[in-house]
Write a protein that holds these residues in place. Sequence first.
Motif, PDB file in Angstrom:
ATOM      1  N   LEU A 242      18.179 -34.945  17.392  1.00 19.90           N
ATOM      2  CA  LEU A 242      17.635 -34.160  18.593  1.00 19.90           C
ATOM      3  C   LEU A 242      17.249 -32.649  18.140  1.00 19.90           C
ATOM      4  O   LEU A 242      16.396 -32.213  18.711  1.00 19.90           O
ATOM      5  CB  LEU A 242      19.017 -33.561  19.438  1.00 19.90           C
ATOM      6  N   LYS A 243      17.855 -32.164  17.077  1.00 12.32           N
ATOM      7  CA  LYS A 243      17.244 -30.816  16.461  1.00 12.32           C
ATOM      8  C   LYS A 243      16.011 -31.035  16.062  1.00 12.32           C
ATOM      9  O   LYS A 243      14.997 -30.086  16.552  1.00 12.32           O
ATOM     10  CB  LYS A 243      18.419 -30.292  15.464  1.00 12.32           C
ATOM     11  N   PHE A 244      15.697 -31.779  15.338  1.00 18.38           N
ATOM     12  CA  PHE A 244      14.289 -31.924  14.607  1.00 18.38           C
ATOM     13  C   PHE A 244      13.139 -32.426  15.784  1.00 18.38           C
ATOM     14  O   PHE A 244      11.882 -32.503  15.670  1.00 18.38           O
ATOM     15  CB  PHE A 244      14.197 -33.051  13.599  1.00 18.38           C
ATOM     16  N   THR A 245      13.710 -33.159  16.854  1.00 15.19           N
ATOM     17  CA  THR A 245      12.874 -33.255  18.042  1.00 15.19           C
ATOM     18  C   THR A 245      12.729 -32.331  18.944  1.00 15.19           C
ATOM     19  O   THR A 245      12.243 -32.702  20.121  1.00 15.19           O
ATOM     20  CB  THR A 245      13.014 -34.771  18.299  1.00 15.19           C
ATOM     21  N   SER A 246      13.429 -31.109  19.117  1.00 13.37           N
ATOM     22  CA  SER A 246      13.528 -30.123  19.872  1.00 13.37           C
ATOM     23  C   SER A 246      13.976 -30.620  21.089  1.00 13.37           C
ATOM     24  O   SER A 246      13.764 -30.313  22.280  1.00 13.37           O
ATOM     25  CB  SER A 246      12.035 -29.625  19.895  1.00 13.37           C
ATOM     26  N   GLN A 247      15.206 -31.456  21.193  1.00 13.35           N
ATOM     27  CA  GLN A 247      15.716 -31.884  22.383  1.00 13.35           C
ATOM     28  C   GLN A 247      17.189 -31.417  22.733  1.00 13.35           C
ATOM     29  O   GLN A 247      17.907 -32.096  23.423  1.00 13.35           O
ATOM     30  CB  GLN A 247      15.938 -33.599  22.303  1.00 13.35           C
ATOM     31  N   ILE A 248      17.361 -30.313  21.912  1.00 12.92           N
ATOM     32  CA  ILE A 248      18.938 -29.665  22.206  1.00 12.92           C
ATOM     33  C   ILE A 248      18.648 -28.195  21.981  1.00 12.92           C
ATOM     34  O   ILE A 248      17.868 -27.834  20.929  1.00 12.92           O
ATOM     35  CB  ILE A 248      19.887 -30.262  21.196  1.00 12.92           C
ATOM     36  N   ASP A 249      19.459 -27.414  22.736  1.00 10.21           N
ATOM     37  CA  ASP A 249      19.308 -25.998  22.628  1.00 10.21           C
ATOM     38  C   ASP A 249      19.851 -25.447  21.299  1.00 10.21           C
ATOM     39  O   ASP A 249      21.010 -26.235  20.644  1.00 10.21           O
ATOM     40  CB  ASP A 249      20.135 -25.345  23.747  1.00 10.21           C
ATOM     41  N   GLU A 250      19.220 -24.673  20.451  1.00 12.71           N
ATOM     42  CA  GLU A 250      19.616 -24.152  19.042  1.00 12.71           C
ATOM     43  C   GLU A 250      21.144 -23.601  18.982  1.00 12.71           C
ATOM     44  O   GLU A 250      21.997 -23.913  17.922  1.00 12.71           O
ATOM     45  CB  GLU A 250      18.680 -23.352  18.479  1.00 12.71           C
ATOM     46  N   THR A 251      21.481 -23.040  19.885  1.00 15.07           N
ATOM     47  CA  THR A 251      22.969 -22.283  20.230  1.00 15.07           C
ATOM     48  C   THR A 251      23.828 -23.422  20.198  1.00 15.07           C
ATOM     49  O   THR A 251      24.904 -23.548  19.334  1.00 15.07           O
ATOM     50  CB  THR A 251      22.779 -21.341  21.340  1.00 15.07           C
ATOM     51  N   LEU A 252      23.462 -24.428  21.111  1.00 15.27           N
ATOM     52  CA  LEU A 252      24.460 -25.466  21.196  1.00 15.27           C
ATOM     53  C   LEU A 252      24.359 -26.441  20.135  1.00 15.27           C
ATOM     54  O   LEU A 252      25.665 -26.765  19.496  1.00 15.27           O
ATOM     55  CB  LEU A 252      24.123 -26.378  22.556  1.00 15.27           C
TER      56      LEU A 252
ATOM     57  N   HIS B  58      22.308 -34.791  24.492  1.00 19.74           N
ATOM     58  CA  HIS B  58      23.537 -34.866  23.467  1.00 19.74           C
ATOM     59  C   HIS B  58      24.617 -35.724  24.247  1.00 19.74           C
ATOM     60  O   HIS B  58      25.419 -36.091  23.375  1.00 19.74           O
ATOM     61  CB  HIS B  58      24.085 -33.380  23.187  1.00 19.74           C
ATOM     62  N   PHE B  59      24.752 -35.622  25.638  1.00 15.99           N
ATOM     63  CA  PHE B  59      25.603 -36.696  26.234  1.00 15.99           C
ATOM     64  C   PHE B  59      25.328 -37.856  25.829  1.00 15.99           C
ATOM     65  O   PHE B  59      26.344 -38.871  25.722  1.00 15.99           O
ATOM     66  CB  PHE B  59      25.766 -36.326  27.600  1.00 15.99           C
ATOM     67  N   GLY B  60      24.287 -38.365  25.662  1.00 15.61           N
ATOM     68  CA  GLY B  60      23.837 -39.681  25.438  1.00 15.61           C
ATOM     69  C   GLY B  60      24.086 -40.086  24.078  1.00 15.61           C
ATOM     70  O   GLY B  60      24.693 -41.139  23.853  1.00 15.61           O
ATOM     71  N   ILE B  61      23.928 -39.227  23.109  1.00 20.20           N
ATOM     72  CA  ILE B  61      24.548 -39.376  21.744  1.00 20.20           C
ATOM     73  C   ILE B  61      25.923 -39.543  21.761  1.00 20.20           C
ATOM     74  O   ILE B  61      26.581 -40.421  20.889  1.00 20.20           O
ATOM     75  CB  ILE B  61      24.104 -38.340  20.908  1.00 20.20           C
ATOM     76  N   LEU B  62      26.812 -38.839  22.326  1.00 22.36           N
ATOM     77  CA  LEU B  62      28.344 -38.950  22.457  1.00 22.36           C
ATOM     78  C   LEU B  62      28.724 -40.495  22.952  1.00 22.36           C
ATOM     79  O   LEU B  62      29.425 -40.964  22.192  1.00 22.36           O
ATOM     80  CB  LEU B  62      28.631 -37.835  23.352  1.00 22.36           C
ATOM     81  N   VAL B  63      28.165 -40.517  23.995  1.00 18.00           N
ATOM     82  CA  VAL B  63      28.431 -41.954  24.701  1.00 18.00           C
ATOM     83  C   VAL B  63      28.009 -43.123  23.593  1.00 18.00           C
ATOM     84  O   VAL B  63      28.999 -43.834  23.386  1.00 18.00           O
ATOM     85  CB  VAL B  63      27.610 -42.244  25.981  1.00 18.00           C
ATOM     86  N   VAL B  64      26.910 -43.094  22.985  1.00 18.85           N
ATOM     87  CA  VAL B  64      26.678 -44.345  22.090  1.00 18.85           C
ATOM     88  C   VAL B  64      27.616 -44.323  20.820  1.00 18.85           C
ATOM     89  O   VAL B  64      27.744 -45.334  20.222  1.00 18.85           O
ATOM     90  CB  VAL B  64      25.209 -44.457  21.742  1.00 18.85           C
ATOM     91  N   ALA B  65      27.832 -42.890  20.364  1.00 21.35           N
ATOM     92  CA  ALA B  65      28.582 -42.777  19.319  1.00 21.35           C
ATOM     93  C   ALA B  65      30.066 -43.579  19.359  1.00 21.35           C
ATOM     94  O   ALA B  65      30.576 -44.143  18.774  1.00 21.35           O
ATOM     95  CB  ALA B  65      28.425 -41.579  18.741  1.00 21.35           C
ATOM     96  N   VAL B  66      30.557 -42.899  20.605  1.00 21.58           N
ATOM     97  CA  VAL B  66      31.903 -43.532  21.025  1.00 21.58           C
ATOM     98  C   VAL B  66      32.003 -44.991  21.527  1.00 21.58           C
ATOM     99  O   VAL B  66      32.877 -45.864  20.877  1.00 21.58           O
ATOM    100  CB  VAL B  66      32.452 -42.798  21.968  1.00 21.58           C
ATOM    101  N   LEU B  67      31.039 -45.507  21.952  1.00 25.80           N
ATOM    102  CA  LEU B  67      30.989 -46.884  22.361  1.00 25.80           C
ATOM    103  C   LEU B  67      30.821 -48.019  21.287  1.00 25.80           C
ATOM    104  O   LEU B  67      31.613 -48.908  21.365  1.00 25.80           O
ATOM    105  CB  LEU B  67      29.822 -47.223  23.325  1.00 25.80           C
ATOM    106  N   GLY B  68      30.369 -47.667  20.358  1.00 27.12           N
ATOM    107  CA  GLY B  68      30.215 -48.248  19.075  1.00 27.12           C
ATOM    108  C   GLY B  68      31.514 -48.676  18.513  1.00 27.12           C
ATOM    109  O   GLY B  68      32.097 -49.857  18.040  1.00 27.12           O
TER     110      GLY B  68
END
Length: 320
Positions: A59-69, A174-184
């Motif tokens: 997400l960072k390298f594709t600029s899809q998340i706020d830098e502070t977060l 980032h919420f989508g990342i959290l969901v798939v990481a836990v679902l696996g």
Amino acid sequence: MFYLLLFIFSFILTYLIKNYAIKKSLVASVNERSSHTTPTPHGGGIAIAITWFIGLVYLKFTSQIDETLFNTLLVGFIISFVSFFDDIYELSAKFRLLIQASVAALALFLLGGFNSLNLGFFTIENHFVTNIFAFFMIIWFINLYNFLDGINGYSGSEAVFLGLAGLLIFGGYHFGILVVAVLGFLFWNYNKAKIFMGDVGSTLLGFNIAIFTIYYTNQDSLNFWIWITLFSLFWFDATYTLIRRKLNKEKLSQAHKKHAYQRLTQANWSHFKVTNYSIIINLIILGFVYFIPNIYVAFLLSLILLFSIMQFINSKKAFS
């Protein structure tokens, strides 16, 4: 496509960790706090953590998340790293608390502090007070999530719920990342668990929820109550149990089996049943948050619901 790949990665990695743990006899022993009856591999949270951080970097390298977060969530690596060794070597409580306090302070620094705390009738804007509150909240969320990680699928399903709720209400990849990481991982843990999460996963999830709460509250003070309400199933149980044990003059550092989910399993509810009912309760709470315009009303209704459920659990298995 990337989210599917992350899910598959988490799924396979959990499977490999499970097999390795079995081969090396890295299993969670049965003790007085356990809600399971047979030794089971632990450390599945490693798969959650690795998948989560890979996703964050993407997400960072594709600029899809706020830098502070991004920078703040990355601090979670420290808590996961230390918890990994805690799962293996059982580090001292004082050392764990020191790490948690350091992580909380660093996270608050990266977030720029906790701006204000809206209590409805008045708002606290003194940064010393709000940051002290946020500091202890982060530590409490880390620990309570660990406390509530005790039966099959329970803490994993809570993380998936919060991720989906966050995605619905706030958006954010980032919420989508959290969901798939836990679902696996959850595939191997949900029913008749083949592997447990361990501290490496539960402490990271607790940290993430605390950071989401502070980050979004800094955008809008009412968001604090949204997150507190969404997370109420866990913090209400943990806080209620802590207060009851304190009133009973128990040694709070002593292992116990008095959380609501533990008492239900002692009342012969299966792990599967308890987890499924927790999902239903969470969906009702989400309905309160999503459909009721006044978040304070939604919060109050959630507390009434949870208190009523606690009375039901007390009737099934008394808090002794």
